[in-house]
Scaffold this active site. Structure first.
Site, PDB file in Angstrom:
ATOM      1  N   ILE A  82     117.793 -16.758  23.366  1.00  0.00           N
ATOM      2  CA  ILE A  82     116.945 -16.276  24.465  1.00  0.00           C
ATOM      3  C   ILE A  82     115.521 -16.830  24.364  1.00  0.00           C
ATOM      4  O   ILE A  82     114.755 -16.774  25.310  1.00  0.00           O
ATOM      5  CB  ILE A  82     116.947 -14.724  24.518  1.00  0.00           C
ATOM      6  CG1 ILE A  82     116.531 -14.190  25.902  1.00  0.00           C
ATOM      7  CG2 ILE A  82     116.065 -14.109  23.428  1.00  0.00           C
ATOM      8  CD1 ILE A  82     117.537 -14.397  26.964  1.00  0.00           C
ATOM      9  N   ARG A 134     113.206 -20.323  27.172  1.00  0.00           N
ATOM     10  CA  ARG A 134     112.784 -19.558  28.341  1.00  0.00           C
ATOM     11  C   ARG A 134     113.094 -20.231  29.662  1.00  0.00           C
ATOM     12  O   ARG A 134     113.036 -19.607  30.706  1.00  0.00           O
ATOM     13  CB  ARG A 134     111.261 -19.304  28.257  1.00  0.00           C
ATOM     14  CG  ARG A 134     110.860 -18.527  27.026  1.00  0.00           C
ATOM     15  CD  ARG A 134     109.416 -18.809  26.658  1.00  0.00           C
ATOM     16  NE  ARG A 134     109.270 -20.182  26.171  1.00  0.00           N
ATOM     17  CZ  ARG A 134     108.120 -20.758  25.842  1.00  0.00           C
ATOM     18  NH1 ARG A 134     107.011 -20.067  25.968  1.00  0.00           N
ATOM     19  NH2 ARG A 134     108.084 -22.003  25.406  1.00  0.00           N
ATOM     20  N   SER A 180     125.330  -5.504  30.556  1.00  0.00           N
ATOM     21  CA  SER A 180     124.470  -4.338  30.374  1.00  0.00           C
ATOM     22  C   SER A 180     125.131  -3.292  29.484  1.00  0.00           C
ATOM     23  O   SER A 180     126.128  -2.679  29.869  1.00  0.00           O
ATOM     24  CB  SER A 180     124.140  -3.696  31.726  1.00  0.00           C
ATOM     25  OG  SER A 180     123.476  -2.468  31.493  1.00  0.00           O
ATOM     26  N   ARG A 238     123.811   2.581  21.820  1.00  0.00           N
ATOM     27  CA  ARG A 238     123.939   1.171  21.408  1.00  0.00           C
ATOM     28  C   ARG A 238     122.983   0.792  20.282  1.00  0.00           C
ATOM     29  O   ARG A 238     123.197  -0.204  19.608  1.00  0.00           O
ATOM     30  CB  ARG A 238     123.700   0.248  22.601  1.00  0.00           C
ATOM     31  CG  ARG A 238     122.286   0.386  23.154  1.00  0.00           C
ATOM     32  CD  ARG A 238     122.011  -0.606  24.224  1.00  0.00           C
ATOM     33  NE  ARG A 238     120.814  -0.277  24.976  1.00  0.00           N
ATOM     34  CZ  ARG A 238     120.319  -1.044  25.920  1.00  0.00           C
ATOM     35  NH1 ARG A 238     120.909  -2.170  26.235  1.00  0.00           N
ATOM     36  NH2 ARG A 238     119.232  -0.690  26.561  1.00  0.00           N
ATOM     37  N   ASP A 257     118.768 -26.261  34.038  1.00  0.00           N
ATOM     38  CA  ASP A 257     118.907 -27.623  34.564  1.00  0.00           C
ATOM     39  C   ASP A 257     119.177 -28.589  33.406  1.00  0.00           C
ATOM     40  O   ASP A 257     119.019 -28.245  32.235  1.00  0.00           O
ATOM     41  CB  ASP A 257     117.693 -28.015  35.415  1.00  0.00           C
ATOM     42  CG  ASP A 257     116.412 -28.025  34.630  1.00  0.00           C
ATOM     43  OD1 ASP A 257     116.363 -28.739  33.615  1.00  0.00           O
ATOM     44  OD2 ASP A 257     115.461 -27.320  35.012  1.00  0.00           O
ATOM     45  N   LEU A 258     119.572 -29.804  33.790  1.00  0.00           N
ATOM     46  CA  LEU A 258     120.013 -30.764  32.779  1.00  0.00           C
ATOM     47  C   LEU A 258     118.879 -31.102  31.800  1.00  0.00           C
ATOM     48  O   LEU A 258     119.121 -31.229  30.595  1.00  0.00           O
ATOM     49  CB  LEU A 258     120.539 -32.023  33.486  1.00  0.00           C
ATOM     50  CG  LEU A 258     121.037 -33.180  32.630  1.00  0.00           C
ATOM     51  CD1 LEU A 258     122.091 -32.747  31.621  1.00  0.00           C
ATOM     52  CD2 LEU A 258     121.602 -34.290  33.529  1.00  0.00           C
ATOM     53  N   ARG A 300     119.284 -27.126  19.086  1.00  0.00           N
ATOM     54  CA  ARG A 300     120.354 -26.262  18.567  1.00  0.00           C
ATOM     55  C   ARG A 300     121.606 -27.022  18.128  1.00  0.00           C
ATOM     56  O   ARG A 300     122.448 -26.437  17.446  1.00  0.00           O
ATOM     57  CB  ARG A 300     120.707 -25.202  19.614  1.00  0.00           C
ATOM     58  CG  ARG A 300     119.537 -24.322  20.023  1.00  0.00           C
ATOM     59  CD  ARG A 300     118.883 -23.632  18.839  1.00  0.00           C
ATOM     60  NE  ARG A 300     117.780 -22.770  19.285  1.00  0.00           N
ATOM     61  CZ  ARG A 300     117.070 -22.006  18.461  1.00  0.00           C
ATOM     62  NH1 ARG A 300     117.315 -21.980  17.180  1.00  0.00           N
ATOM     63  NH2 ARG A 300     116.082 -21.264  18.934  1.00  0.00           N
TER      64      ARG A 300
HETATM   65  C1  LIG Z   1     115.185 -24.491  13.713  1.00  0.00           C
HETATM   66  C2  LIG Z   1     114.381 -23.497  14.528  1.00  0.00           C
HETATM   67  C3  LIG Z   1     113.667 -22.491  13.910  1.00  0.00           C
HETATM   68  C4  LIG Z   1     112.926 -21.578  14.669  1.00  0.00           C
HETATM   69  N1  LIG Z   1     112.241 -20.567  14.032  1.00  0.00           N
HETATM   70  C5  LIG Z   1     111.556 -19.651  14.756  1.00  0.00           C
HETATM   71  C6  LIG Z   1     110.873 -18.574  14.147  1.00  0.00           C
HETATM   72  O1  LIG Z   1     110.855 -18.449  12.922  1.00  0.00           O
HETATM   73  N2  LIG Z   1     110.229 -17.668  14.920  1.00  0.00           N
HETATM   74  C7  LIG Z   1     110.192 -17.781  16.287  1.00  0.00           C
HETATM   75  O2  LIG Z   1     109.579 -16.947  16.942  1.00  0.00           O
HETATM   76  N3  LIG Z   1     110.839 -18.792  16.902  1.00  0.00           N
HETATM   77  C8  LIG Z   1     111.506 -19.719  16.180  1.00  0.00           C
HETATM   78  N4  LIG Z   1     112.177 -20.729  16.827  1.00  0.00           N
HETATM   79  C9  LIG Z   1     112.126 -20.796  18.297  1.00  0.00           C
HETATM   80  C10 LIG Z   1     111.199 -21.937  18.796  1.00  0.00           C
HETATM   81  O3  LIG Z   1     109.872 -21.727  18.349  1.00  0.00           O
HETATM   82  C11 LIG Z   1     111.213 -21.986  20.329  1.00  0.00           C
HETATM   83  O4  LIG Z   1     110.730 -20.782  20.849  1.00  0.00           O
HETATM   84  C12 LIG Z   1     112.606 -22.210  20.868  1.00  0.00           C
HETATM   85  O5  LIG Z   1     113.222 -23.262  20.186  1.00  0.00           O
HETATM   86  C13 LIG Z   1     112.531 -22.516  22.341  1.00  0.00           C
HETATM   87  O6  LIG Z   1     112.004 -23.809  22.496  1.00  0.00           O
HETATM   88  P1  LIG Z   1     111.183 -24.248  23.753  1.00  0.00           P
HETATM   89  O7  LIG Z   1     109.935 -23.418  23.907  1.00  0.00           O
HETATM   90  O8  LIG Z   1     111.031 -25.729  23.656  1.00  0.00           O
HETATM   91  O9  LIG Z   1     112.211 -23.935  24.957  1.00  0.00           O
HETATM   92  P2  LIG Z   1     111.922 -23.300  26.374  1.00  0.00           P
HETATM   93  O10 LIG Z   1     111.450 -21.920  26.270  1.00  0.00           O
HETATM   94  O11 LIG Z   1     113.193 -23.529  27.163  1.00  0.00           O
HETATM   95  O12 LIG Z   1     110.764 -24.150  26.971  1.00  0.00           O
HETATM   96  C14 LIG Z   1     110.910 -25.539  27.262  1.00  0.00           C
HETATM   97  C15 LIG Z   1     109.528 -26.096  27.507  1.00  0.00           C
HETATM   98  O13 LIG Z   1     108.999 -25.453  28.688  1.00  0.00           O
HETATM   99  C16 LIG Z   1     107.624 -25.179  28.499  1.00  0.00           C
HETATM  100  N5  LIG Z   1     107.383 -23.730  28.633  1.00  0.00           N
HETATM  101  C17 LIG Z   1     108.335 -22.767  28.816  1.00  0.00           C
HETATM  102  N6  LIG Z   1     107.771 -21.566  28.922  1.00  0.00           N
HETATM  103  C18 LIG Z   1     106.434 -21.760  28.792  1.00  0.00           C
HETATM  104  C19 LIG Z   1     105.313 -20.902  28.795  1.00  0.00           C
HETATM  105  N7  LIG Z   1     105.435 -19.595  28.987  1.00  0.00           N
HETATM  106  N8  LIG Z   1     104.107 -21.442  28.618  1.00  0.00           N
HETATM  107  C20 LIG Z   1     103.963 -22.757  28.444  1.00  0.00           C
HETATM  108  N9  LIG Z   1     104.983 -23.637  28.412  1.00  0.00           N
HETATM  109  C21 LIG Z   1     106.207 -23.145  28.603  1.00  0.00           C
HETATM  110  C22 LIG Z   1     107.214 -25.748  27.153  1.00  0.00           C
HETATM  111  O14 LIG Z   1     106.770 -27.056  27.316  1.00  0.00           O
HETATM  112  C23 LIG Z   1     108.514 -25.766  26.388  1.00  0.00           C
HETATM  113  O15 LIG Z   1     108.539 -26.712  25.358  1.00  0.00           O
HETATM  114  C24 LIG Z   1     112.902 -21.665  16.094  1.00  0.00           C
HETATM  115  C25 LIG Z   1     113.636 -22.695  16.717  1.00  0.00           C
HETATM  116  C26 LIG Z   1     114.361 -23.611  15.963  1.00  0.00           C
HETATM  117  C27 LIG Z   1     115.154 -24.684  16.674  1.00  0.00           C
END
Ligand SMILES: Cc1cc2nc3c(=O)[nH]c(=O)nc-3n(C[C@H](O)[C@H](O)[C@H](O)COP(=O)(O)OP(=O)(O)OC[C@H]3O[C@@H](n4cnc5c(N)ncnc54)[C@H](O)[C@@H]3O)c2cc1C
Length: 307
Positions: free
Chosen positions: A111, A114, A122, A200, A216-217, A227
């Site tokens: 999750i 984002r 639910s 729960r 999206d892709l 992942r």
């Molecule tokens: C190996 C691994 C270890 C991890 N360990 C931890 C941990 O210890 N603790 C933890 O909390 N998380 C952890 N995470 C989660 C990680 O920090 C990211 O939150 C998660 O991988 C989602 O990545 P993302 O933000 O690129 O993806 P998405 O949320 O899908 O976002 C994609 C891109 O959209 C943009 N974006 C989306 N929402 C926003 C926003 N609100 N503001 C600005 N830009 C936005 C950004 O450019 C972002 O890179 C881990 C992830 C991995 C893969």
């Protein structure tokens, strides 16, 4: 993975009603549509719907009036160029919707991505199934000594048996208490039963939940690059690997470019590049002279298979 006869029938019915459309379809993905691909012991991922194909990426990149495709080799060249140069918006023109059944602790990692649309089963409204993820013995590993976020060698002997027993017994006991508090199955008329939204909270994190997940892709590739990576926890990586199979069926050219330029590629920092250039020039470079941290040097030598 257990599906009820009713669930199987629903999938059969959905698959038995082909409809004609002017929209592009992808036969290899149509063959997979609605079918659950088993993941972990009770989980699955299945494609529910999709929009676009490789040609739609090309079409958007060329802002074309028709399908936008030229020769397959030219389309592949363009998709590979877009991927190489992180030109992302043409990939956002394609979408895919999955139905995923996954343990709650995996859902918590998932999750964090984002940029997707999610609707979860639910547990306020419905009762969760009595299904828990219990790792296969080879995945029951000790804490890694070198990586705080990872695991090391598999547990063995009595310890492994005891751990598996605890995981099974704790999950079962908590679920039994959940069912008792709900008072829904063979209800005791003397008790009111606790609301589902409260009962729960007693469940263990290896209980399975389900959701529809649409993205999206471009953002799917972002999810998969993190992942399906070796650093991701095994339990989410197996979902990403199943989804890689659906990606290959859906957009084979994009999939191949993704493997070449994202998943199978690494980014070299400027000091890493400098170290590689010096090595290619015949210089003996070690960690100290590379000016890289121990960790970065380890990553570089592992990537170059020098370790
Ligand atoms: C190996 C691994 C270890 C991890 N360990 C931890 C941990 O210890 N603790 C933890 O909390 N998380 C952890 N995470 C989660 C990680 O920090 C990211 O939150 C998660 O991988 C989602 O990545 P993302 O933000 O690129 O993806 P998405 O949320 O899908 O976002 C994609 C891109 O959209 C943009 N974006 C989306 N929402 C926003 C926003 N609100 N503001 C600005 N830009 C936005 C950004 O450019 C972002 O890179 C881990 C992830 C991995 C893969």
């Amino acid at each position: 993975m257990q599906l009820t006869p009713e669930q199987r029938q629903e999938i059969e019915t959905a698959r038995s009603r082909p409809t004609e459309t002017l929209r592009p379809t992808v036969p290899a993905l149509e063959a997979l549509l609605f079918q659950p691909l088993p993941v972990l012991d009770h989980g699955f991922v299945r494609v529910i719907d999709y929009l676009g194909d490789d040609a739609a990426v090309v079409q958007a990149a060329r802002v074309s009036y028709g399908r936008g495709t030229k020769r397959v080799s030219e389309d592949a060249g363009l998709i590979r160029y877009l991927m190489r140069h992180r030109h992302s918006t043409p990939f956002e023109m394609c979408e895919i919707k999955y139905h995923v059944k996954l343990p709650i602790f995996v859902a918590r990692q998932w999750i964090r991505h984002r940029t997707a649309n999610v609707n979860e089963y639910s547990a306020r409204y419905s009762v969760l199934d009595r299904e828990f993820y219990i790792p296969a013995p080879e995945h029951l590993a000790a804490q890694s000594a070198t990586n705080r976020q990872g695991r090391g060698a598999a547990l063995g002997g009595d310890e492994a048996e005891r751990v598996l027993g605890l995981l099974r017994d704790d999950a079962s006991r908590c679920y039994d208490d959940y069912a008792w508090m709900l008072n829904e199955d063979q209800p005791d008329p003397a008790r009111s039963g606790l609301a589902r939204e409260l009962a729960r909270m007693n469940l263990t994190l290896n209980t399975y939940t389900q959701w529809y997940w649409k993205t999206d892709l471009h953002n799917l590739l972002g999810f998969l690059s993190l992942r399906a990576d070796a650093h991701a926890q095994h339990e989410i990586r197996v979902y990403a690997e199943a989804m890689l199979g659906t990606l290959q069926a859906w957009v084979p050219i994009t999939h191949a470019a993704f493997l070449d330029y994202r998943l199978g590629a690494i980014t070299l920092s400027a000091p890493m590049l400098d170290a590689v250039r010096r090595m290619l020039a015949g210089e003996t470079v070690d960690q100290a002279s590379s000016k890289l941290s121990k960790r970065e040097w380890g990553e570089l030598t592992a990537a170059l298979r020098m370790d």
